[in-house]
Design a protein around this motif. Sequence first.
Motif, PDB file in Angstrom:
ATOM      1  N   GLY A 207     146.291   6.468  71.707  1.00  0.00           N
ATOM      2  CA  GLY A 207     145.957   7.419  72.768  1.00  0.00           C
ATOM      3  C   GLY A 207     145.500   8.801  72.356  1.00  0.00           C
ATOM      4  O   GLY A 207     144.976   9.530  73.187  1.00  0.00           O
ATOM      5  N   HIS A 257     150.148   9.604  73.391  1.00  0.00           N
ATOM      6  CA  HIS A 257     150.352   8.978  74.701  1.00  0.00           C
ATOM      7  C   HIS A 257     149.032   8.412  75.218  1.00  0.00           C
ATOM      8  O   HIS A 257     147.952   8.818  74.798  1.00  0.00           O
ATOM      9  CB  HIS A 257     150.927   9.983  75.710  1.00  0.00           C
ATOM     10  CG  HIS A 257     149.910  10.968  76.198  1.00  0.00           C
ATOM     11  ND1 HIS A 257     149.523  12.060  75.452  1.00  0.00           N
ATOM     12  CD2 HIS A 257     149.166  11.006  77.340  1.00  0.00           C
ATOM     13  CE1 HIS A 257     148.597  12.722  76.120  1.00  0.00           C
ATOM     14  NE2 HIS A 257     148.356  12.113  77.270  1.00  0.00           N
ATOM     15  N   ASP A 258     149.172   7.467  76.137  1.00  0.00           N
ATOM     16  CA  ASP A 258     148.006   6.788  76.692  1.00  0.00           C
ATOM     17  C   ASP A 258     148.331   6.476  78.149  1.00  0.00           C
ATOM     18  O   ASP A 258     149.377   5.876  78.436  1.00  0.00           O
ATOM     19  CB  ASP A 258     147.788   5.491  75.883  1.00  0.00           C
ATOM     20  CG  ASP A 258     146.521   4.762  76.290  1.00  0.00           C
ATOM     21  OD1 ASP A 258     145.919   5.133  77.308  1.00  0.00           O
ATOM     22  OD2 ASP A 258     146.155   3.805  75.587  1.00  0.00           O
ATOM     23  N   LEU A 259     147.448   6.910  79.042  1.00  0.00           N
ATOM     24  CA  LEU A 259     147.740   6.716  80.469  1.00  0.00           C
ATOM     25  C   LEU A 259     147.036   5.485  81.032  1.00  0.00           C
ATOM     26  O   LEU A 259     147.134   5.203  82.208  1.00  0.00           O
ATOM     27  CB  LEU A 259     147.310   7.959  81.258  1.00  0.00           C
ATOM     28  CG  LEU A 259     148.090   9.227  80.926  1.00  0.00           C
ATOM     29  CD1 LEU A 259     147.517  10.428  81.653  1.00  0.00           C
ATOM     30  CD2 LEU A 259     149.566   9.068  81.281  1.00  0.00           C
ATOM     31  N   ASP A 260     146.337   4.773  80.170  1.00  0.00           N
ATOM     32  CA  ASP A 260     145.510   3.666  80.663  1.00  0.00           C
ATOM     33  C   ASP A 260     146.157   2.312  80.357  1.00  0.00           C
ATOM     34  O   ASP A 260     145.707   1.578  79.498  1.00  0.00           O
ATOM     35  CB  ASP A 260     144.121   3.774  80.005  1.00  0.00           C
ATOM     36  CG  ASP A 260     143.151   2.749  80.552  1.00  0.00           C
ATOM     37  OD1 ASP A 260     143.477   2.092  81.556  1.00  0.00           O
ATOM     38  OD2 ASP A 260     142.075   2.593  79.957  1.00  0.00           O
ATOM     39  N   SER A 338     150.383   1.087  87.091  1.00  0.00           N
ATOM     40  CA  SER A 338     150.702   2.521  87.006  1.00  0.00           C
ATOM     41  C   SER A 338     151.647   2.800  85.844  1.00  0.00           C
ATOM     42  O   SER A 338     152.714   3.363  86.002  1.00  0.00           O
ATOM     43  CB  SER A 338     151.313   2.991  88.316  1.00  0.00           C
ATOM     44  OG  SER A 338     152.432   2.181  88.604  1.00  0.00           O
ATOM     45  N   GLY A 340     152.152   3.808  81.475  1.00  0.00           N
ATOM     46  CA  GLY A 340     151.606   4.570  80.355  1.00  0.00           C
ATOM     47  C   GLY A 340     152.406   4.255  79.105  1.00  0.00           C
ATOM     48  O   GLY A 340     153.439   3.586  79.168  1.00  0.00           O
ATOM     49  N   GLU A 386     153.835   5.594  84.525  1.00  0.00           N
ATOM     50  CA  GLU A 386     152.793   6.586  84.225  1.00  0.00           C
ATOM     51  C   GLU A 386     153.226   8.011  84.591  1.00  0.00           C
ATOM     52  O   GLU A 386     153.004   8.958  83.835  1.00  0.00           O
ATOM     53  CB  GLU A 386     151.513   6.233  84.995  1.00  0.00           C
ATOM     54  CG  GLU A 386     150.371   7.145  84.677  1.00  0.00           C
ATOM     55  CD  GLU A 386     149.199   7.002  85.662  1.00  0.00           C
ATOM     56  OE1 GLU A 386     149.265   6.128  86.545  1.00  0.00           O
ATOM     57  OE2 GLU A 386     148.250   7.767  85.530  1.00  0.00           O
ATOM     58  N   VAL A 389     155.081  10.012  81.886  1.00  0.00           N
ATOM     59  CA  VAL A 389     154.572  10.078  80.510  1.00  0.00           C
ATOM     60  C   VAL A 389     154.586  11.509  79.950  1.00  0.00           C
ATOM     61  O   VAL A 389     155.067  11.753  78.849  1.00  0.00           O
ATOM     62  CB  VAL A 389     153.152   9.460  80.413  1.00  0.00           C
ATOM     63  CG1 VAL A 389     152.490   9.784  79.086  1.00  0.00           C
ATOM     64  CG2 VAL A 389     153.226   7.941  80.587  1.00  0.00           C
ATOM     65  N   GLU A 390     154.106  12.462  80.751  1.00  0.00           N
ATOM     66  CA  GLU A 390     154.030  13.849  80.252  1.00  0.00           C
ATOM     67  C   GLU A 390     155.402  14.348  79.829  1.00  0.00           C
ATOM     68  O   GLU A 390     155.579  14.942  78.766  1.00  0.00           O
ATOM     69  CB  GLU A 390     153.482  14.772  81.342  1.00  0.00           C
ATOM     70  CG  GLU A 390     152.008  14.566  81.555  1.00  0.00           C
ATOM     71  CD  GLU A 390     151.349  15.724  82.307  1.00  0.00           C
ATOM     72  OE1 GLU A 390     151.964  16.803  82.401  1.00  0.00           O
ATOM     73  OE2 GLU A 390     150.225  15.517  82.787  1.00  0.00           O
TER      74      GLU A 390
END
Length: 407
Positions: A207, A257-260, A338, A340, A386, A389-390
């Motif tokens: 990511g 990180h990767d949100l997809d 939804s 991550g 998701e 994630v942050e």
Amino acid sequence: MPIIVQKYGGTSVADADKIKNVARRIIRTRDAGNQVVVVVSAMGHTTDELVDLAYQVAEKPAHRELDVLLSTGEVVTTTLLAMALHAMGCPAISLSGAQAGIRTDAAFSRARILEVNSARVVKELEKGSVVIVAGFQGITADMDTTTLGRGGSDTTAVALAASLGAAVCQIYTDVEGVHSADPRLVPEARPLAEIGYEEMLEMASYGAKVVHPRAVELGELFNIPILVASSFNDNPGTLIHGGVSMEVRNKVSSVAHDLDVAKITVVGVPDRPGIAAAIFVPLAEAGISVDTIVQNASITNVTDLTFTVTRSQLDKAMEVVAPIARSIGARECATDSSLGKVSIIGTGMQNTPGYAARMFGALSQAKINIQLITTSEIRITCIIEEARVEEAVRALHQAFEIEVQEK
Ligand code: ADP
Ligand code: ASP
Ligand code: MG
């Protein structure tokens, strides 16, 4: 004279002033006694806008036409940069991917470079010109234009550097190098002075989009040092190379990180030989890359099989999997789009126990539920909701007190 390949990303060439700024940087590099090859991206968000336009005129735009359309973004930048250099008294020539000899296979929108025939580039360098190449594109044996996949200009730059025997490939972007986490999420994240190919490849694949994973792979294969730095200042940036000494290898050097992420669970699968192949062979044949795969050991001869794909491939994956699930007698297919990924990465983790426990502890303290876990020797990844994630990235950056080595 040493050859230097420089790549400037979309934000760095987003408007006329930024293009002039890039031209001045190129002239400085040339005046320092280098031959300069420059790879550019499309200006700002041009590629997104072109994709958007295509989907406004057609529900399913033809792949071949889409690639030609997207390739125009990069071409615009090459010509403007050449004009800016001319206006500053510097000889320069713009080349499309095809003119620069980037030969690819015919997999539109995700083409792979088969060969770089850099004869034209060398000829122009010998005439004393700065050579500006359109990134992210190539040409097939049938003379069709292809693109290399989003973020592919990094790959063009490293491939050219390898083919020209360049001293270094410099990737200029909108942040000051590869940070210990995405600086947009974690303000305390700091640029790493250096990082090995192996760690960088894990970061990029999981990511950290600051460099494209295929560019890192090529860099490692041809042993090309890659410098990632800002196009807006002269701070040193991060050197990606093969000679990182043990001493500067932090235990956990970064959080990616990767949100997809989308998940498919085939529920109630009979536990017998051939089931995994029945599902994953057709997925591979459909060009769908499956990431994390988890299957429980069954007690009752029935099990659940879960795997992840990118969100954009979820519908296509379901079209393949749903009929197979029915034919093998699975109970149902459930999806969740939804999700991550958060990963901790560091060569220092190899063969050292306790990292997983610390990662799970930090997530548990933040009350973040872990849905799936995957590991490599130098990475631990958790798949989570998701929306969390942050928060997870910040918690992990803090939990591992990621210290960044100073130059
Ligand atoms: P370019 O258009 O120059 O290719 P990208 O947008 O592809 O730039 O990549 C740069 C972005 O990568 C940064 O703006 C940053 O938000 C993101 N990024 C994600 N992870 C990292 C990281 N670990 N270090 C630096 N940047 C990161
Ligand atoms: N312009 C392309 C993209 O936005 C390629 C690149 O910038 O690397 O993905
Ligand atoms: Mg990029």
